[in-house]
Design an enzyme around this catalytic site. Structure first.
Site: not given
Ligand code: ADP
Ligand code: ASP
Ligand code: MG
Length: 815
Positions: A679, A683
């Protein structure tokens, strides 16, 4: 009873005729006693006119007959059972033979009168209506074909005949009495004069036929079924942002259609108005849409005008000269003359000095009008009291219409400001005496631009209404609804923004409401009134509702919605999303999405993809836009990992801390989804791309937090077992940090176009040393922020802050 009129496209193909019959059957079975009025199949009136003109010029017309046959016969083959086809073919063939004979005659004489033209084009409605009645008859044996030329009696103004109300009334009443139990299919557009010669009611006249029948038979409604969602604020072919109007007064509808909104023929309003019968414009291809109701009252609206319409081709004649000063009889003489010769004057303006009169006519009438004027005012011309009139061509009329205009000052100012700002020259201005319209004459080449600019000025700038279609009602979606509901009045009063959620879908249900879904009650609404969720349909519906300032919000974590983003942008709809998938997939897709949004002038906002509500994406964009150069970005963008390392101290084991984090709901159900760093990687990937680097996820150097064995465990339970076994490894890390007076951090870095994420030990001089709890932190080192980087720090997760971030993006749409 009710009149249902279907236009050319509605009867234009076998498929559309199926929809027509479904609508008719439903009305019939609901006991609404429908009477059906039909147009010619789309393109046929034009084709017949063209053939007649060709014949008169001695050109061949036979290929047109073939087209005619093919178009009708195809429908017979598709929609009539084989055993019933023969008589239908025979009757149609008979019609086509008659047309051919007529055209032969015209060809021989090389002459086309208005009377012959009307006769030729009348076959369009007769063929289509006969055909559809025969298709209907297979299921509805009450179906009856009615040739309206026997019942609508007119004068002999061929091409534009006026109806003789008295006789027509009697004839239609008698027809209805003898066929009370029938389902009549009536030809639109045509009538006949006292000698029984076929006449037509003007192009688009089938609407008028419907109103005539509706009025005589005291219909409860006259429904005009066409191919758009009712009357829109402007011609949808030119103004993409045009949207449907729920209510119009008869006067408004008349003005809009008079100035070019072809969706309804202006005279249609008169019989309906006299009997106060509502006219409802509806879409054959989207029958569930309510459409536009035309009625006595113009209804409530927050806009000062109802719509903008235009006539693209107009000629202007200007009359000036001293002979006109103070001569009050002058304009009387002029317009009586033009009326007598049946020249329709679209618009008149007169300067206050009465020195000149400018009026607009259809280009075909311009020459004749000038000749008439020259003959009538011969003396004045000779005495130089009048300047010889000249025709100006290639002009258009644009009109803004609405009953509210009268009560709202500054309307013409707004109109002219919009035109002026866009460099559009106004040739003449007229305000209707009713003050229900203001019209301007402009150059034809400026028309599309003018319509869009004026539409924006009146419908977008005012109180900005955002129409929101929200996908996903989980934590973030539902929190957003709460925030929107609480802030609604504040936004509306203080910021002039009205946010209407008009569509909601989760994975089970979806619901739509053009007037806005009550956010205090969305859940019940969705569950009780929702239909089965279907994303493609959701997207189609969103487009079809055709509302201005539309925003699609993707509040899901699913991969599927992103495949619709491009299509959504192409429909001029902005996207706000907290879903990272679209931006962190292949670079190709990232680029294409951003390019498409730019090309269609819509927004693509995803602040919450990185650091929830923290302003990170926006800061980076501002830095780049202002010409700064990014040297390095360092960041901690996983709140979960921050929390874990911040609590991994003293006696606590790594195992205990992860366990606790999961118990508190700080981790995903499988904690490896956080600790694996994917994750975080996404980003960083998005930031790197936004910083201008064409990189893929494989290019990111993703350092692991967990030893191999933990990652490989086949269940969450066995993951924890492995984690316990690795205690020594984590203890060693902790001890090393303590010995060096450092803390453990998982840090992402972008430098020289490369992204790396790794576990690092940092000392108190490092800006990330003092990060607490589950906060995120990011530092931008740039050409301008070189000595002391620009740092953004704060809570980077949680429904409340993420929803607030989505909210902030939403308010910025179109700003
Ligand atoms: P029909 O064949 O059903 O009578 P028309 O072609 O006569 O249909 O009228 C419908 C068309 O009118 C629409 O397809 C649209 O392109 C055009 N139109 C122009 N202005 C408007 C408007 N303001 N609102 C709706 N439609 C409009
Ligand atoms: N068929 C006619 C026309 O095209 C009438 C109508 O469709 O209303 O003008
Ligand atoms: Mg029409």
């Amino acid at each position: 009873m009710k009149v249902l009129k279907f236009g050319g496209t509605s009867v234009g193909s076998a498929d559309s005729i199926r929809s027509v019959l479904a609508i008719v059957t439903a009305a019939y079975q609901a006991g609404e006693k429908p009477l059906v009025v039909l147009s010619a199949m789309s393109g046929i009136t034009n084709l017949l006119t063209q053939m007649a003109e060709d014949a008169a010029e001695g050109k061949p017309f036979e290929s047109g007959i073939k087209v005619l046959e093919e178009k009708h016969f195809e429908v017979v083959r598709k929609l009539i059972a084989v055993k019933f086809q023969n008589p239908v073919f025979t009757k149609l063939k008979l019609f086509f033979n008659e047309i051919e004979d007529l055209l032969q005659g015209i060809y021989a004489l090389k002459e086309l009168s208005n009377q012959s033209r009307d006769l030729v084009v009348s076959y369009g409605e007769r063929c289509s209506t006969f055909l559809v009645s025969k298709i209907a008859e297979q299921h509805l044996e009450e179906a009856l074909f009615v040739d309206a030329s026997h019942y609508i009696k007119t004068n002999s103004n061929f091409g534009h005949a006026s109806v003789n109300d008295e006789i027509t009334d009697q004839l239609i009443r008698a027809l209805a009495n003898t066929n009370a139990d029938k389902l009549m299919f009536v030809t639109g557009f045509i009538g006949s004069n006292e000698n029984g010669r076929i006449t037509t009611l003007g192009r688009g006249g089938s609407d008028y036929t419907a109103a005539i029948f509706g009025s005589v038979l005291n219909a409860s409604a006259i429904e005009i079924w066409t191919d758009v969602n009712g009357m829109l604020t402007a011609d949808p072919r030119i103004v993409k942002k045009a949207f449907s109007l729920p209510v119009l007064s008869y006067t408004e509808a008349m003005e809009l259609s008079y100035f070019g909104a072809k969706v309804i023929y202006p005279p249609t309003m008169i019989p309906a108005f006299l009997k106060k019968i509502p006219i409802i414009i509806r879409n054959t291809f989207q029958p569930e849409f309510e459409g536009t109701v035309i009625q006595f009252d113009s209804g409530k609206t927050s806009y000062p005008i109802k719509g903008i319409s235009s006539i693209s081709d107009i000629s202007v004649i200007n009359l000036s000269g001293s002979g006109m000063i103070g001569k009050s009889g002058f304009s009387g003489r002029l317009f009586t003359l033009l009326a007598r010769e049946q020249i329709n004057v679209v618009l008149i303006t007169q300067s206050s000095s009465e020195h000149s009169i400018t009026f607009a006519v259809h280009p075909d009438d311009a020459r004749k009008a000038v000749q008439l004027i020259e003959a009538e005012f011969e003396l004045e011309l000779e005495a130089n009291k009048l300047v010889r009139p000249e025709i100006e061509n290639d002009l258009s009329v644009l009109a803004i219409v609405g009953e509210n205009m009268k009560k709202t000052p500054g309307m013409s100012g707004k109109l002219f400001a919009a035109l002026g700002r866009n460099g559009i020259n106004v040739r003449a201005i007229a305000q209707g005496s009713s003050e229900f319209n203001i019209s301007v004459i402009i150059s034809k080449i400026d028309l599309a631009k003018a319509l869009n600019a004026v539409h924006d000025a009146f419908f977008a700038e005012l109180k900005k209404t955002l129409h929101v279609f929200n996908l996903g009602t989980g934590n973030i979606g539902s929190t957003l609804f709460k925030q929107l509901e609480n802030q609604h009045d504040f936004l509306s009063d203080k910021n002039d923004i009205d946010i209407k959620v008009v569509g909601i879908s989760n994975s089970r249900k979806m619901v739509f409401s053009e007037s806005g879904i009550n956010l205090g009650n969305w859940e019940a609404d969705l569950n009780e009134n929702g239909i089965d969720a279907d994303l493609p349909l959701f997207v189609e519906k969103m487009k079809a509702m055709n509302l201005p300032n539309c925003v699609f919000i993707d509040n899901t974590a699913s991969k599927v919605p992103s495949s619709y983003y491009e299509d959504i942008f192409r429909s001029n709809i902005s996207i706000v999303t907290c879903n990272k998938i679209a931006n962190s997939g292949k670079y190709e897709q990232y680029k294409s999405l951003h390019d498409t949004a730019r090309k269609y002038g819509v927004d693509f906002f995803y602040e919450t993809n990185v650091g929830a509500g923290l302003p990170i994406v926006r800061v980076l964009k501002d830095l780049m836009m202002s010409g700064d150069r990014i040297i390095r970005i360092e960041a901690i963008l996983s709140g979960t990992i921050s929390y874990i390392f911040n609590n991994f101290k003293d006696d606590a084991s790594f195992y205990d801390v992860v366990m606790k984090a999961q118990e508190l709901g700080y981790t995903e159900p499988d904690p490896r989804d956080d600790l694996g760093g994917v994750d975080f990687m996404r980003k960083m990937l998005i930031l790197a791309r936004d910083a201008g680097h064409a990189i893929e996820s494989e290019d990111v150097d993703l350092g692991a937090i967990l030893p191999e064995a933990c990652l490989k465990a086949d269940s969450v339970a066995s993951f924890y077992e492995e984690l316990k076994k690795e205690d020594a490894y984590f203890e060693a890390l902790k001890a090393k940090a303590k010995a060096e007076n450092k803390v453990i951090r998982y840090i992402g870095k972008l430098e020289n176009g490369k992204v790396a994420i790794s576990v690092q030990l940092v000392d108190e001089t490092h800006p990330f040393y003092s990060l607490s709890g589950s906060d995120n932190i990011i530092s931008f080192t740039t050409e301008r922020y070189k000595e002391r980087p620009l740092v953004v720090k704060g809570p980077g997760a949680g429904a409340e802050v993420t929803a607030a971030g989505v909210f902030a993006d939403l308010v910025n749409v179109g700003a």
